[in-house]
Scaffold this motif. Structure first.
Motif, mmCIF file in Angstrom:
data_model
loop_
_atom_site.group_PDB
_atom_site.id
_atom_site.type_symbol
_atom_site.label_atom_id
_atom_site.label_comp_id
_atom_site.label_asym_id
_atom_site.label_seq_id
_atom_site.Cartn_x
_atom_site.Cartn_y
_atom_site.Cartn_z
ATOM 1 N N PHE A 154 0.829 -1.203 0.000
ATOM 2 C CA PHE A 154 0.000 0.000 0.000
ATOM 3 C C PHE A 154 0.868 1.259 0.000
ATOM 4 O O PHE A 154 0.619 2.206 -0.761
ATOM 5 N N VAL A 155 1.899 1.283 0.840
ATOM 6 C CA VAL A 155 2.790 2.445 0.900
ATOM 7 C C VAL A 155 3.489 2.660 -0.430
ATOM 8 O O VAL A 155 3.652 3.805 -0.897
ATOM 9 N N ASP A 156 3.896 1.584 -1.074
ATOM 10 C CA ASP A 156 4.638 1.693 -2.331
ATOM 11 C C ASP A 156 3.777 2.211 -3.484
ATOM 12 O O ASP A 156 4.320 2.599 -4.537
ATOM 13 N N LEU A 157 2.463 2.213 -3.319
ATOM 14 C CA LEU A 157 1.585 2.765 -4.348
ATOM 15 C C LEU A 157 1.705 4.282 -4.447
ATOM 16 O O LEU A 157 1.397 4.867 -5.492
ATOM 17 N N TRP A 158 2.153 4.925 -3.382
ATOM 18 C CA TRP A 158 2.202 6.379 -3.313
ATOM 19 C C TRP A 158 3.533 6.881 -3.858
ATOM 20 O O TRP A 158 4.592 6.407 -3.445
ATOM 21 N N PRO A 159 3.520 7.856 -4.754
ATOM 22 C CA PRO A 159 4.785 8.496 -5.143
ATOM 23 C C PRO A 159 5.420 9.157 -3.922
ATOM 24 O O PRO A 159 4.712 9.602 -3.006
ATOM 25 N N ARG A 160 6.739 9.229 -3.894
ATOM 26 C CA ARG A 160 7.413 9.752 -2.699
ATOM 27 C C ARG A 160 6.968 11.173 -2.365
ATOM 28 O O ARG A 160 6.759 11.503 -1.197
ATOM 29 N N TRP A 161 6.776 12.025 -3.387
ATOM 30 C CA TRP A 161 6.414 13.415 -3.109
ATOM 31 C C TRP A 161 5.040 13.497 -2.435
ATOM 32 O O TRP A 161 4.815 14.327 -1.550
ATOM 33 N N LEU A 162 4.127 12.583 -2.843
ATOM 34 C CA LEU A 162 2.799 12.584 -2.237
ATOM 35 C C LEU A 162 2.845 12.023 -0.819
ATOM 36 O O LEU A 162 2.142 12.512 0.076
ATOM 37 N N LEU A 163 3.700 11.027 -0.617
ATOM 38 C CA LEU A 163 3.877 10.459 0.720
ATOM 39 C C LEU A 163 4.444 11.512 1.671
ATOM 40 O O LEU A 163 4.004 11.640 2.817
#
Length: 358
Positions: free
Chosen positions: A220-229
């Motif tokens: 689930f975490v890996d679905l998010w681009p780093r900038w959005l995370l």
């Protein structure tokens, strides 16, 4: 079908992140040298505690500057194992050549490793005594060692005290002069009865989730681009810069989430009924004349008024046991300022001021 054999990854000790705040008075041989060794909670990243430890360093500097102070305080803190991808090899989940699968570290692994590290820092952190005419001086150890633990780090600190108390006369840990423990928001009994503990224990006792929760969480975490995370952590969760950097590092690491869940489930199994002997809570004869005890207490407990990782009834039962122990040297404070369990995110200065030794 035969179960898969497992073992923990090899530890790369030199790669485990740490923080060190030595005293400027370390060369003053007229002062008693005191090591303050800090143990984080879960997730075990010391980066969360930079404001707390920096503030503690400032307060201790002020203490050392007083003319009547004859002590030098040194602060050391270290990640728990498995929360930095470079501190272990191979990666978790790897199937070794002998068919053994590499697993994250257990609570017992963390305790054993930190026992070793307390001993190592005790014997290596101070510059040696100068010796006339010798190429190398005589080794120095600390005159006393204080452990500070947060959350499960408090349980680990108590276990280090327990193993020190039970150690043979010539074992490495027996040479460490442990004198006091400061235990912040401690999870030291029946953690599975707390509100958050009940949820994690349910995950542990559900076979499908027990096997797959770390994969699902990481996926689930890996679905998010780093900038959005990063935006989510900083703006939505409102974490300050130091905490946001630590959280993002934790979430984007390969093995951090797995380590946190694996160890958390082990905490649910392990931290239940108290198993320590009554004399653990007492100041031993060898310490009786120690002029630098923490307000005549061996242990200082700082509980939250309400803590989602500590069940109120378990906390109250623990406090009552300490109250009934006539020879026990334990001081207990229940916070009244609504400071959260994860105090290191935003309440470091308040907690530091309330728990600074001496």
């Amino acid at each position: 079908m035969a179960s898969i054999r497992t073992r923990s990854a090899a530890v790369r000790q030199s790669n485990v992140p740490f923080l060190a705040y030595p005293s400027a008075k370390q060369d003053d041989l007229s002062r008693r040298q005191c090591l303050i060794f800090f143990i984080p909670g879960n997730p075990g990243l010391v980066a969360y505690y930079v404001p707390f430890l920096s503030t503690l360093r400032q307060l201790l500097d002020e203490k050392e500057a007083r003319q009547d102070c004859r002590h030098a305080f040194h602060i050391y803190a270290r990640n728990l194992l498995g929360f930095d991808d470079s501190d272990h090899d191979p990666a978790f989940g790897t199937l070794a050549a002998d068919g053994v699968r590499i697993e994250p570290y257990t609570l017992e692994d963390q305790i054993c490793c930190l026992c070793e590290r307390v001993h190592d820092i005790n014997t290596s952190a101070l510059p040696p005594f100068p010796v006339d005419g010798a190429a190398e001086g005589r080794a120095r150890v600390f005159d006393q060692v204080i452990l500070i633990g947060h959350s499960v780090g408090a349980y680990i600190a108590l276990e280090i005290f327990n193993r020190h108390h039970q150690s043979a006369p010539f074992s490495p840990l027996s040479s460490v002069k442990l004198t006091a423990g400061i235990l912040l928001f401690p999870t030291v009994s029946h953690i599975a009865r707390s509100r958050s503990g009940q949820k994690l224990d349910l995950l542990r006792r559900t076979p499908f989730l027990d096997r797959t929760a770390h994969h699902m969480a990481k996926g689930f975490v890996d679905l998010w681009p780093r900038w959005l995370l990063e935006a989510l952590v900083r703006r939505v969760l409102g974490q300050p810069e130091h905490a946001a950097r630590a959280t993002i590092s934790f979430l984007t690491s390969k093995d951090g989430i797995w380590q946190a869940l694996h160890m958390g489930k082990d905490e649910m199994r392990t931290i239940s009924e108290e198993k320590w002997s009554e004399d653990l809570w007492e100041i031993q004869d060898a310490q009786a004349d120690d002029e630098t005890r923490l307000a005549a207490a061996k242990f200082f407990f700082y509980f939250a008024e309400t803590d989602h990782w500590v069940a109120d009834e378990c906390r109250d039962e623990f406090i009552e046991k300490r109250r009934r122990h006539e020879k026990g040297k334990t001081k207990i404070v229940i916070d009244e300022d609504a400071i959260p369990h994860a105090f290191c995110i935003s309440e470091s200065r308040t907690v530091t001021s309330s728990t600074t030794p001496y």
